[in-house]
Design a protein around this motif. Structure first.
Motif, mmCIF file in Angstrom:
data_model
loop_
_atom_site.group_PDB
_atom_site.id
_atom_site.type_symbol
_atom_site.label_atom_id
_atom_site.label_comp_id
_atom_site.label_asym_id
_atom_site.label_seq_id
_atom_site.Cartn_x
_atom_site.Cartn_y
_atom_site.Cartn_z
ATOM 1 N N LEU A 94 -36.690 -7.365 2.177
ATOM 2 C CA LEU A 94 -35.800 -7.261 1.744
ATOM 3 C C LEU A 94 -34.889 -8.273 2.280
ATOM 4 N N TYR A 95 -33.832 -9.172 1.929
ATOM 5 C CA TYR A 95 -32.733 -10.234 2.641
ATOM 6 C C TYR A 95 -30.988 -9.909 2.908
ATOM 7 N N VAL A 96 -30.761 -9.280 3.503
ATOM 8 C CA VAL A 96 -29.563 -8.884 3.459
ATOM 9 C C VAL A 96 -28.346 -9.707 4.045
ATOM 10 N N GLY A 97 -27.340 -10.328 3.567
ATOM 11 C CA GLY A 97 -26.385 -11.091 3.824
ATOM 12 C C GLY A 97 -25.323 -10.607 3.440
ATOM 13 N N THR A 98 -24.960 -11.007 5.315
ATOM 14 C CA THR A 98 -23.568 -10.490 5.298
ATOM 15 C C THR A 98 -22.276 -12.069 5.046
ATOM 16 N N ASN A 99 -21.173 -11.856 6.097
ATOM 17 C CA ASN A 99 -20.027 -13.154 5.664
ATOM 18 C C ASN A 99 -20.670 -14.531 6.742
ATOM 19 N N ARG A 100 -21.852 -14.201 7.731
ATOM 20 C CA ARG A 100 -22.269 -15.364 8.682
ATOM 21 C C ARG A 100 -22.845 -15.175 8.955
ATOM 22 N N ARG A 104 -33.668 -10.395 7.521
ATOM 23 C CA ARG A 104 -34.963 -9.699 7.118
ATOM 24 C C ARG A 104 -35.538 -9.016 7.274
ATOM 25 N N SER A 105 -36.042 -8.104 6.995
ATOM 26 C CA SER A 105 -36.519 -7.137 7.081
ATOM 27 C C SER A 105 -37.948 -7.122 5.895
ATOM 28 N N GLN A 106 -39.172 -6.765 6.474
ATOM 29 C CA GLN A 106 -40.502 -6.081 6.272
ATOM 30 C C GLN A 106 -41.240 -5.085 5.252
ATOM 31 N N ASN A 107 -39.907 -3.550 6.467
ATOM 32 C CA ASN A 107 -40.569 -2.598 5.817
ATOM 33 C C ASN A 107 -38.938 -1.576 5.842
ATOM 34 N N LEU A 108 -38.045 -2.443 4.879
ATOM 35 C CA LEU A 108 -36.749 -2.356 5.162
ATOM 36 C C LEU A 108 -35.942 -0.871 6.222
ATOM 37 N N THR A 109 -37.094 -1.518 7.663
ATOM 38 C CA THR A 109 -36.063 0.139 8.030
ATOM 39 C C THR A 109 -35.684 -1.455 10.187
ATOM 40 N N ASN A 110 -36.843 -2.314 9.547
ATOM 41 C CA ASN A 110 -36.613 -3.435 10.710
ATOM 42 C C ASN A 110 -36.156 -4.062 10.458
ATOM 43 N N PHE A 111 -34.586 -4.605 11.023
ATOM 44 C CA PHE A 111 -34.241 -6.375 10.436
ATOM 45 C C PHE A 111 -34.235 -7.176 11.481
ATOM 46 N N GLN A 112 -34.656 -8.581 11.126
ATOM 47 C CA GLN A 112 -34.232 -8.926 12.249
ATOM 48 C C GLN A 112 -33.585 -10.319 11.105
ATOM 49 N N GLU A 113 -32.310 -10.312 12.384
ATOM 50 C CA GLU A 113 -31.699 -11.741 11.548
ATOM 51 C C GLU A 113 -32.464 -13.152 12.527
ATOM 52 N N ILE A 114 -32.165 -13.506 11.093
ATOM 53 C CA ILE A 114 -33.137 -15.355 10.354
ATOM 54 C C ILE A 114 -32.154 -16.249 10.715
ATOM 55 N N PHE A 115 -30.830 -16.032 10.086
ATOM 56 C CA PHE A 115 -29.757 -17.353 9.893
ATOM 57 C C PHE A 115 -28.733 -17.068 10.320
ATOM 58 N N PHE A 116 -27.531 -17.749 11.504
ATOM 59 C CA PHE A 116 -26.352 -17.743 11.192
ATOM 60 C C PHE A 116 -25.668 -18.488 11.263
ATOM 61 N N LEU A 117 -24.643 -18.480 10.651
ATOM 62 C CA LEU A 117 -23.202 -19.431 10.333
ATOM 63 C C LEU A 117 -22.375 -19.472 11.329
ATOM 64 N N SER A 171 -34.939 -23.605 4.859
ATOM 65 C CA SER A 171 -35.645 -23.425 5.227
ATOM 66 C C SER A 171 -37.362 -23.078 4.888
ATOM 67 N N ARG A 172 -38.284 -23.819 5.359
ATOM 68 C CA ARG A 172 -39.597 -24.643 4.756
ATOM 69 C C ARG A 172 -40.911 -23.350 5.210
ATOM 70 N N ASP A 173 -40.577 -22.541 5.993
ATOM 71 C CA ASP A 173 -41.177 -21.765 7.517
ATOM 72 C C ASP A 173 -40.611 -20.084 7.345
ATOM 73 N N SER A 174 -40.260 -19.706 5.977
ATOM 74 C CA SER A 174 -39.699 -18.058 6.164
ATOM 75 C C SER A 174 -38.779 -17.730 6.874
ATOM 76 N N GLY A 175 -37.756 -18.913 7.016
ATOM 77 C CA GLY A 175 -36.456 -18.598 8.041
ATOM 78 C C GLY A 175 -36.547 -18.345 9.287
ATOM 79 N N LYS A 176 -37.727 -19.384 10.014
ATOM 80 C CA LYS A 176 -37.787 -19.436 11.935
ATOM 81 C C LYS A 176 -36.320 -20.737 11.703
#
Length: 211
Positions: A94-100, A104-117, A171-176
């Motif tokens: 599940l991907y969630v985007g805010t202003n910047r 990404r979460s794989q289990n709907l509980t632990n989210f990891q920031e993968i992009f910052f503008l 990103s061609r590597d799932s957001g890494k």
């Protein structure tokens, strides 16, 4: 929005809520009502793959979740006080985007920031793309803005694209890792919409000045 899980339905997102249109009955019904807040406009919508009753809605005041096709909605912990502009679901994330930021979460509980503008300037963008019109503002700090997000899950490593007011990031590597696609050829760095064709391997960008 016409979700794949609801081929005979349309979802309309408005300042007052989200509404579902059934093509067969040619009628609208309320899917989500804002919670008596002036700033609770609906901004985004997603359905969990494989479970058409599990819905997500992003508003100006946070993320909401329903397990029964929209009958009851629950605030989603962790995203309760900021606008949720982007929502996307793949089979595994599940991907969630805010202003910047994009999470990404794989289990709907632990989210990891993968992009910052970070903030940019019109001068920096104009210098990179020589054909952006001169009337684009220069030396003006540009507040970060994420407008659209799409992904290609056909490969084990998902390919992701984010449309921003500073161009398209890929990103061609799932957001890494991320890189901004060249701005050359665009009439504006402000990318509002993205469309991708897996069959043609082509990406289209919709800007304030054309496609």
């Amino acid at each position: 929005i016409r979700p794949d899980a609801y081929p005979n339905r349309l979802i309309a997102l408005t300042d007052s809520g989200a509404y579902e249109y059934v093509l067969e009955n040619r009628s609208w019904k309320t899917l989500f009502e804002k919670h008596n807040r002036e700033d609770d406009a609906v901004l985004s919508f997603a359905i969990l793959p494989g479970d058409p009753d599990h819905l997500f809605i992003g508003t100006r005041s946070g993320l909401f979740e329903s397990f029964d096709a929209g009958k009851i909605w629950h605030p989603f912990s962790g995203f309760t006080h900021e606008p949720i502009h982007l929502l996307r679901c793949s089979d595994s994330h599940l991907y969630v985007g805010t202003n910047r930021k994009l999470f990404r979460s794989q289990n709907l509980t632990n989210f990891q920031e993968i992009f910052f503008l970070s903030a940019g300037t019109g001068e920096e963008l104009a210098e990179e793309a020589g054909d952006i019109p001169a009337e684009e503002p220069e030396n003006i700090q540009t507040p970060p803005a994420l407008y659209d997000f799409i992904l290609d899950s056909s490969e084990p490593r998902e390919t992701l694209w984010i449309a921003t007011n500073q161009g398209v990031f890929e990103s061609r590597d799932s957001g890494k890792s991320w890189q901004r696609l060249p701005l050359h050829g665009l009439r504006s760095p402000e990318i509002r919409h993205l469309v991708y064709s897996p069959a043609l391997h082509q990406l289209w960008s919709g800007t304030s000045r054309g496609v």
